[in-house]
Design an enzyme around this catalytic site. Structure first.
Site, short mmCIF file in Angstrom:
data_model
loop_
_atom_site.label_atom_id
_atom_site.label_comp_id
_atom_site.label_asym_id
_atom_site.label_seq_id
_atom_site.Cartn_x
_atom_site.Cartn_y
_atom_site.Cartn_z
N ASP A 8 77.21 13.93 31.57
CA ASP A 8 76.98 14.52 32.88
C ASP A 8 75.59 14.07 33.32
OD1 ASP A 8 76.40 16.07 35.08
OD2 ASP A 8 76.59 18.01 34.05
N LYS A 69 69.16 10.92 41.43
CA LYS A 69 70.58 10.86 41.81
C LYS A 69 70.77 10.88 43.33
CE LYS A 69 74.88 13.19 40.42
NZ LYS A 69 75.37 14.31 39.59
N GLU A 167 82.98 15.44 38.88
CA GLU A 167 82.44 16.60 38.17
C GLU A 167 83.35 17.83 38.24
OE1 GLU A 167 78.55 16.48 39.89
OE2 GLU A 167 78.06 14.69 38.74
N ASP A 189 81.62 23.63 42.98
CA ASP A 189 80.57 23.03 42.15
C ASP A 189 79.31 22.82 42.99
OD1 ASP A 189 78.93 21.47 40.59
OD2 ASP A 189 80.43 19.94 40.13
#
Lengths: 605, 240
Positions: A8, A69, A167, A189
């Protein structure tokens, strides 16, 4: 087949997991911590990653990269509005953001690769084997460029990325395995930098994604910024200090805002303390949960529209959802839970640790790919419509959003002019009518034999693979010949650039290892110096002068070695010091034993 | 069992195809559906395989969604690239291609309208043509609607006039939605007619005439429905 790990790669934290006796588990470090902060710092001793790099956020803000990211698969123009929040220097080359760290510029995939390498190293140490294959997770709403950038990061880190998975779907795999969930579920999420909603149908081991939506630029970072803005304004108004011009203090404020936000998930009020620059003292204020909620409610509500669209695309109403699962650190906020509960009309649950569940799911997917289990199968979708530019700047959709992947579409191309030898094709992703409102993915030129207009017939196949990444192939229908296509990404590294980065990464790998050895030796030396000095202070009187002098000499020699760059010399000097202090330590131990026995009867011993 | 001409034709062609095709791996003659019976390697779904055949359903317009889903899941387990990661590159390529075809087939057949449009294309060789002018019986209504829409777009949405126009448009939307439902139930009837005709399997000239009638009527209805559907969506977006 060699072991495949699940990773992850998060905005704030990253984790690595593997399958152990049919159960996924996250790899911890020596201290039992499972999360590696996604932070890379350039120090005088080289590049460091994770917890130790996190300490440099305030000490060394210009040379410490966090939230990388947010820059994956993006150009500078995409992040223009938030440039002021980042203390490090950003530029752009070839449609790709570059981050300056000391004398060099790094692309976001290179920085991400450093985090991946740290995770890889940690898992290798834990498992005692070398690892080369991985499944890496990305936000479901990541576009093609962002996915490709993540794959590039894996390559640069020396990992073969067997699958990029979403994810929320990874989380559903972990839940499906551990809770034997069936029915229709919504995975909400909300992480550090991104938001995703996925609606899935779980039946007999098939995890079919019905629809997904989200915002790849909406997360905990944005909540922190609202607090940062508030504190900066208050410090300016009340103390007359423009703290925005002190990057190290801005980082301290950001971290304090994040901590306060986290505390307010459990407490109703908290104290904010910010050290002011130039000895101006401290800024303190109380912050209540109510205040925080009224500040961030607008951002949290931004997550609800994507949820409604996903429901509509799945052809469902909130009543059709059997379970709502929460993933990501930001879902710990009570307000988030309230809003989600209100929207779906049921209490959301989070039996699994929302920080770890995505990594666990990635390990499950890794197990599926390695043939370890055939019980479960994930059928995911592409989050965005894919199309090409047509006349008048309009996008013509070829593969609609929420189409199950792998998905393919064929399109026939011909020429409009006699003897035309090429057709330019512009690939786009997005839901809007006009080309300019959608994301440019790539361009390529189709080679056509010179023939009268309309005679050539070139069939182009657009295939979105199981990673959600586009592959393009072309075939001349007249000759049956396939032609290779050189696709030029609009916001990505070219193949040659990635190859060079992989080479660089190998070249520097040796340097990295020695840098790491040096850092570790120094840390261990520091610890030894500290304990030895403590022993001298407490028990020096028990040793002879000669012995004490010997220890002091060894200490001085170690200090000198520590300032150098020879890890082996540091280790040697440490051994010398340990030898010199050996007797003292024995004496100390005896002494403390004597003391503890003193006054006690023999029968008590 | 008899078939009508075109279906018999494609059936024969398919059988020939199967008989002629060889396993890409062991070169043995293929008799299995998607896997070679000798070497158990996955075989590419033929380009000529239509979506009904791919999913193992007859060319009918009423399909049990549960059975369709079960078949889709079964074939997904057979084709999905996740299960080919440890196999040879050729098998991986075949798996990827097959999974993509399967996904398109399922998406097309799952939706009754897309299913009918696809069948129409197979049977009558027509691609769906979307009308650009209103169907005759709706001509007046649609013209009026366009006028109201223009007025609404130009009006202040918060004014009384805006509210009045909006209410009118909402009424229109409901009328058109009802109209769409009517067309859909007519289509449903045609679907049943088609399936019954196929099940009877008569090869008479009467049956052929009936087949042509159903297909033509279906094409008109589908095209009108798409037209109305687009108007409804546009309307809903404007007054949302």
């Amino acid at each position: 087949m060699a072991r495949i790990v699940g990773i992850d790669l998060g905005t704030t934290n990253s984790l690595i997991a593997y399958m152990k006796d049919d159960q996924p588990c996250v790899v911890p470090d020596r201290h039992g911590r499972t999360m590696v902060p996604s932070v890379v710092a350039l120090t005088d001793n080289g590049l460091i990653v994770g917890d130790s790099a996190r300490e440099h956020l305030t000490r060394n803000p210009e040379r410490t990269v966090y939230s990388v990211k947010r820059f994956m698969g993006k150009g500078l123009v995409d992040v223009q509005s938030e440039l002021a929040y980042f203390p490090y220097h950003l530029s752009e080359t070839g449609g790709v953001i570059r981050i300056r760290l000391g004398p060099k510029n790094y692309s976001p995939p290179q920085i991400s690769a450093m985090i991946l390498k740290e995770l890889k190293r940690r898992a290798e140490a834990h498992l005692g084997e070398s690892l080369t294959k991985a499944v890496i997770t990305v936000p479901a709403y990541f576009n093609d460029s962002q996915r490709q950038a993540t794959k590039d990061a894996g390559l640069i880190a020396g990992l073969e990325v067997l699958r990029i998975i979403n994810e929320p779907t990874a989380a559903s795999l972990a839940y499906g395995l551990q809770e034997k969930t069936q029915g229709t579920i919504a995975v909400y999420d909300f992480g550090g930098g991104t938001f995703d909603i996925s609606i899935l149908k779980l039946k007999d081991g098939i995890f079919e994604v019905l629809a997904t939506n989200g915002d790849t630029h909406l997360g905990g970072d944005d909540l922190d910024r609202v607090l940062v803005d508030l504190f900066v304004e208050e410090i300016r108004d009340q103390r007359g200090i423009d703290i925005g011009s002190y990057p190290d203090h801005m980082q301290a404020i950001r971290l304090e805002a994040e901590r306060a936000k986290i505390r307010l998930s459990d407490e109703l009020k908290t104290e904010i303390t910010i050290e002011l620059p130039e000895d101006k003292g401290r800024f303190t204020r109380e912050l209540t949960r109510d205040q925080l909620e009224s500040l961030v409610v607008r951002i949290i509500e931004c997550t609800l529209a994507p949820c409604r669209i996903a429901l509509k695309d799945a052809g469902l109403t909130p009543n059709d959802i059997d379970e709502v699962v929460l993933v990501g650190g930001s879902t710990r906020m009570p307000l988030v839970r309230q809003r989600v509960e209100a929207l779906f009309g049921k209490v959301p649950h989070c039996h699994l640790n929302p920080d770890e569940v995505v990594a666990l799911g990635a390990a499950v997917q890794a197990d599926i790919l390695s043939g370890g289990t055939t019980d479960m199968l994930l059928l995911d979708v592409t989050p965005l419509s894919l199309g090409i530019e047509t006349m008048g700047g309009v996008m013509s959709s070829l593969i609609r959003r929420n189409t199950t992947i792998p998905a393919s579409a064929k399109e026939m191309f011909t020429t409009y002019v006699d003897g035309q030898t090429g057709v330019d094709i512009h690939i786009l992703q997005g839901e809007r009518e006009l080309v300019k409102d959608n994301r440019s993915l790539a361009r390529f030129r189709l080679k056509v034999p010179p023939l009268p207009a309309g005679v050539p017939r070139i069939e182009v196949t657009f295939l979105i693979d199981a990673n959600g990444i586009l592959n393009v192939t072309a075939k001349d229908m007249r000759t049956g010949q396939s032609q290779s296509i050189e696709v030029k990404p609009s916001y990505g590294l070219s193949d040659t650039e990635v190859e060079r980065m992989i080479e660089d990464s190998f070249k520097f790998a040796a340097e990295d290892v020695s840098a790491r050895k040096l850092i570790e030796a120094r840390l261990d030396a520091d610890a030894l110096v500290k304990t030895t000095e403590k022993s001298l202070a407490e028990a020096g009187h028990l040793a002879s002068t000669e012995e004490v002098n010997g220890i002091r000499t060894a200490l001085a020699l170690l200090s000198t070695a520590k300032d150098g760059t020879d890890a082996r010399l540091i280790r040697a000097r440490m051994a010398d010091l340990e030898q010199a202090a050996k007797h003292l330590n024995v004496v100390m131990l005896d002494d403390s034993l004597k003391k503890s026995l003193h006054g006690k009867k023999v029968s008590d011993v | 069992m008899a078939h009508d001409q075109s279906s018999t034709h494609s059936e024969t062609r398919r059988q020939l195809q199967m008989a002629r095709s060889m396993c890409w791996h062991c070169q043995s003659e293929m008799s299995g559906e998607y896997f070679c019976e000798r070497c158990v390697k996955v075989q590419p779904v033929s380009k000529d395989t239509d979506y009904f055949t791919c999913l193992g359903f007859p060319r009918r317009l009423t399909l049990d969604p549960k059975k369709l889903e079960a078949k889709f899941y079964e074939l997904s387990r057979a084709f999905h690239p996740d299960f080919y990661q440890t196999k040879s590159p050729t098998e991986q390529t075949i798996s990827l291609g097959n999974a993509a075809v399967l996904n398109t087939a399922y998406r097309t057949l799952r939706d009754p309208i897309q299913r009918a449009e696809y069948l129409l294309a197979l049977e009558a060789g027509s691609v769906k043509d979307i009308r650009t002018s209103p169907p005759a019986d709706l001509f007046e209504e649609i013209l009026e609607l366009q006028d109201t829409l223009d007025q609404y777009r130009a009006s202040d949405h918060d004014s009384d006039e805006g509210h009045r126009l909006r209410a009118m448009l909402q009424g229109e939307q409901q009328t058109l939605e009802r109209r769409r439902e009517e067309m859909e139930s007519q289509l449903q009837q045609l679907f049943t007619d088609w399936d019954e005709l196929q099940d009877r399997g008569e090869a008479t000239s009467q049956a052929r005439a009936e087949r042509d009638r159903i297909l033509k009527h279906m094409r008109d209805l589908l095209s009108n429905r798409t037209y109305v559907n687009n108007i409804v969506n546009d309307l809903a977006a404007t007054i949302a």
